[in-house]
Design a protein around this motif. Sequence first.
Motif, PDB file in Angstrom:
ATOM      1  N   SER A 273       0.833  -1.206   0.000  1.00  0.00           N
ATOM      2  CA  SER A 273       0.000   0.000   0.000  1.00  0.00           C
ATOM      3  C   SER A 273       0.866   1.254   0.000  1.00  0.00           C
ATOM      4  O   SER A 273       2.054   1.213   0.331  1.00  0.00           O
ATOM      5  CB  SER A 273      -0.927   0.022   1.224  1.00  0.00           C
ATOM      6  OG  SER A 273      -0.173   0.116   2.422  1.00  0.00           O
ATOM      7  N   PHE A 274       0.225   2.360  -0.371  1.00  0.00           N
ATOM      8  CA  PHE A 274       0.883   3.675  -0.354  1.00  0.00           C
ATOM      9  C   PHE A 274      -0.146   4.670   0.162  1.00  0.00           C
ATOM     10  O   PHE A 274      -1.248   4.777  -0.378  1.00  0.00           O
ATOM     11  CB  PHE A 274       1.358   4.072  -1.750  1.00  0.00           C
ATOM     12  CG  PHE A 274       2.030   5.415  -1.797  1.00  0.00           C
ATOM     13  CD1 PHE A 274       3.365   5.544  -1.447  1.00  0.00           C
ATOM     14  CD2 PHE A 274       1.323   6.556  -2.185  1.00  0.00           C
ATOM     15  CE1 PHE A 274       3.994   6.790  -1.488  1.00  0.00           C
ATOM     16  CE2 PHE A 274       1.944   7.793  -2.236  1.00  0.00           C
ATOM     17  CZ  PHE A 274       3.281   7.910  -1.885  1.00  0.00           C
ATOM     18  N   THR A 275       0.193   5.409   1.221  1.00  0.00           N
ATOM     19  CA  THR A 275      -0.760   6.305   1.876  1.00  0.00           C
ATOM     20  C   THR A 275      -0.150   7.674   2.091  1.00  0.00           C
ATOM     21  O   THR A 275       0.891   7.796   2.751  1.00  0.00           O
ATOM     22  CB  THR A 275      -1.207   5.727   3.235  1.00  0.00           C
ATOM     23  OG1 THR A 275      -1.701   4.397   3.057  1.00  0.00           O
ATOM     24  CG2 THR A 275      -2.286   6.592   3.868  1.00  0.00           C
ATOM     25  N   GLU A 276      -0.789   8.690   1.534  1.00  0.00           N
ATOM     26  CA  GLU A 276      -0.344  10.066   1.788  1.00  0.00           C
ATOM     27  C   GLU A 276      -0.795  10.488   3.180  1.00  0.00           C
ATOM     28  O   GLU A 276      -1.911  10.207   3.601  1.00  0.00           O
ATOM     29  CB  GLU A 276      -0.942  11.022   0.764  1.00  0.00           C
ATOM     30  CG  GLU A 276      -0.443  10.806  -0.652  1.00  0.00           C
ATOM     31  CD  GLU A 276      -1.064  11.790  -1.631  1.00  0.00           C
ATOM     32  OE1 GLU A 276      -1.664  12.785  -1.174  1.00  0.00           O
ATOM     33  OE2 GLU A 276      -0.956  11.570  -2.842  1.00  0.00           O
ATOM     34  N   ILE A 277       0.097  11.195   3.891  1.00  0.00           N
ATOM     35  CA  ILE A 277      -0.221  11.696   5.226  1.00  0.00           C
ATOM     36  C   ILE A 277      -0.437  13.208   5.200  1.00  0.00           C
ATOM     37  O   ILE A 277      -1.419  13.726   5.733  1.00  0.00           O
ATOM     38  CB  ILE A 277       0.914  11.360   6.210  1.00  0.00           C
ATOM     39  CG1 ILE A 277       1.152   9.850   6.267  1.00  0.00           C
ATOM     40  CG2 ILE A 277       0.611  11.900   7.604  1.00  0.00           C
ATOM     41  CD1 ILE A 277       2.374   9.478   7.086  1.00  0.00           C
ATOM     42  N   ILE A 290       4.093   0.649   2.281  1.00  0.00           N
ATOM     43  CA  ILE A 290       4.218  -0.706   2.832  1.00  0.00           C
ATOM     44  C   ILE A 290       4.431  -1.678   1.676  1.00  0.00           C
ATOM     45  O   ILE A 290       3.633  -1.717   0.727  1.00  0.00           O
ATOM     46  CB  ILE A 290       2.972  -1.103   3.642  1.00  0.00           C
ATOM     47  CG1 ILE A 290       2.786  -0.145   4.834  1.00  0.00           C
ATOM     48  CG2 ILE A 290       3.096  -2.556   4.128  1.00  0.00           C
ATOM     49  CD1 ILE A 290       1.539  -0.413   5.649  1.00  0.00           C
ATOM     50  N   SER A 291       5.531  -2.432   1.741  1.00  0.00           N
ATOM     51  CA  SER A 291       5.847  -3.429   0.710  1.00  0.00           C
ATOM     52  C   SER A 291       5.707  -4.825   1.307  1.00  0.00           C
ATOM     53  O   SER A 291       6.241  -5.103   2.389  1.00  0.00           O
ATOM     54  CB  SER A 291       7.286  -3.237   0.200  1.00  0.00           C
ATOM     55  OG  SER A 291       7.460  -1.936  -0.324  1.00  0.00           O
ATOM     56  N   LYS A 292       5.011  -5.679   0.604  1.00  0.00           N
ATOM     57  CA  LYS A 292       4.845  -7.063   1.048  1.00  0.00           C
ATOM     58  C   LYS A 292       6.176  -7.822   0.921  1.00  0.00           C
ATOM     59  O   LYS A 292       7.076  -7.399   0.187  1.00  0.00           O
ATOM     60  CB  LYS A 292       3.766  -7.748   0.210  1.00  0.00           C
ATOM     61  CG  LYS A 292       2.356  -7.189   0.391  1.00  0.00           C
ATOM     62  CD  LYS A 292       1.853  -7.434   1.791  1.00  0.00           C
ATOM     63  CE  LYS A 292       0.408  -6.956   1.960  1.00  0.00           C
ATOM     64  NZ  LYS A 292      -0.055  -7.137   3.354  1.00  0.00           N
ATOM     65  N   PRO A 293       6.314  -8.947   1.618  1.00  0.00           N
ATOM     66  CA  PRO A 293       7.564  -9.735   1.533  1.00  0.00           C
ATOM     67  C   PRO A 293       7.954 -10.066   0.091  1.00  0.00           C
ATOM     68  O   PRO A 293       7.117 -10.463  -0.722  1.00  0.00           O
ATOM     69  CB  PRO A 293       7.220 -11.002   2.324  1.00  0.00           C
ATOM     70  CG  PRO A 293       6.182 -10.555   3.315  1.00  0.00           C
ATOM     71  CD  PRO A 293       5.357  -9.532   2.578  1.00  0.00           C
TER      72      PRO A 293
END
Length: 382
Positions: A273-277, A290-293
């Motif tokens: 996932s990719f989330t702007e803050i 967030i990168s999966k294994p």
Amino acid sequence: MKILVTGAQGFVGRNLVSQLHNIQEGKARNYGISGESLTVYEYDLDSDPSELDIYCKQADFVFNLAGVNRPKDEAEFMKGNFGFASTLLDTLKKYNNTCPVMISSSIQAAQDNPYGESKRAGERLLFDYSKETGAKVLVYRFPNVFGKWCRPNYNSAVATFCNNIAHDIPIRVNDPSVVMNLVYIDDVVDELISALKGKEHYVEEYCTVPVVHTITLGDIAELIKSFKQMSDTLAVPDLSDAFTKKLYSTYLSYLPKDKFCYPLKMNVDDRGSFTEIIRTADRGQFSVNISKPGITKGQHWHHTKNEKFVVVSGHGLIQLRKIGTEEVVNFEVSGEKIEAVEMIPGYTHNIVNLSETEDLVTFMWCNECFDPEHPDTYFEKV
């Protein structure tokens, strides 16, 4: 040092007392006062009147912050603002205590209205007391004071605007061009603690808070309205402006509990996932990736755009290669050792999750917000 604070449960009193307690407990730094020898006496409307005798007998410094701002009967102005000050000074004289006394007055003391007259009477009373006893007195004519814990819908437009806008209640601005002179509660408290050390600031015979902000009522209202939209736009205010920074903190203190937390849009696929803050006009964009294994993300480069990657959890590899060359620069990264890696313009780059079981969590900053019309992003494997 024994300090008496009257009006201790009011707006200014509560903020001052909380900071004095911070000093007592060693939580506040750079005030130059030993907390070990500090005693704070708190006196307010619900206090036992006999306590005033005890406190006035022992006090080394008095902050008289008690007063009436908006009574049901105008006669209460004089009773609350002049009457109590008279009682306080009489009690100090009873015990021959000539410690310094500070009184909170108002710029409205210069006005011919019941409130101003009561404040002016309190000032004269204190100056006469000084002449009679030789005690040091400090009369502060405060302009509008704003900040956390101020009572809304009472006597502060800023508190009312912040509270109402935060709670979706309409506000009314009768004349947006009205110019306001304001002081922030933290600046007030800093000045009062300076006065405690004998380092107060003066303008002629009156003490003053040296940091004053001047702005129109309309501009205050528009700023606060803009704050309300920021949980949706992910924007933040221009915190380089001192007043905006203070007003934003004030606004946040009025948020209802159900608005303390707000959702962010997670862009999710099978890679993670990719989330702007946060998105800013001049300081770029902040995001969490967030990168999966086993997943590799990136594999692109930019002409002008640059980023900083900080892995906060997991184990990964960041690789960069200058366009037109073959040398690959490798950085093995981990949440066990927090460090920033620069994504250099003109270098294609990627980030690889080296773990077979754990997600790789990366905090990312980019010097500009993503613009789909001008992405400045070009695919090329490292």
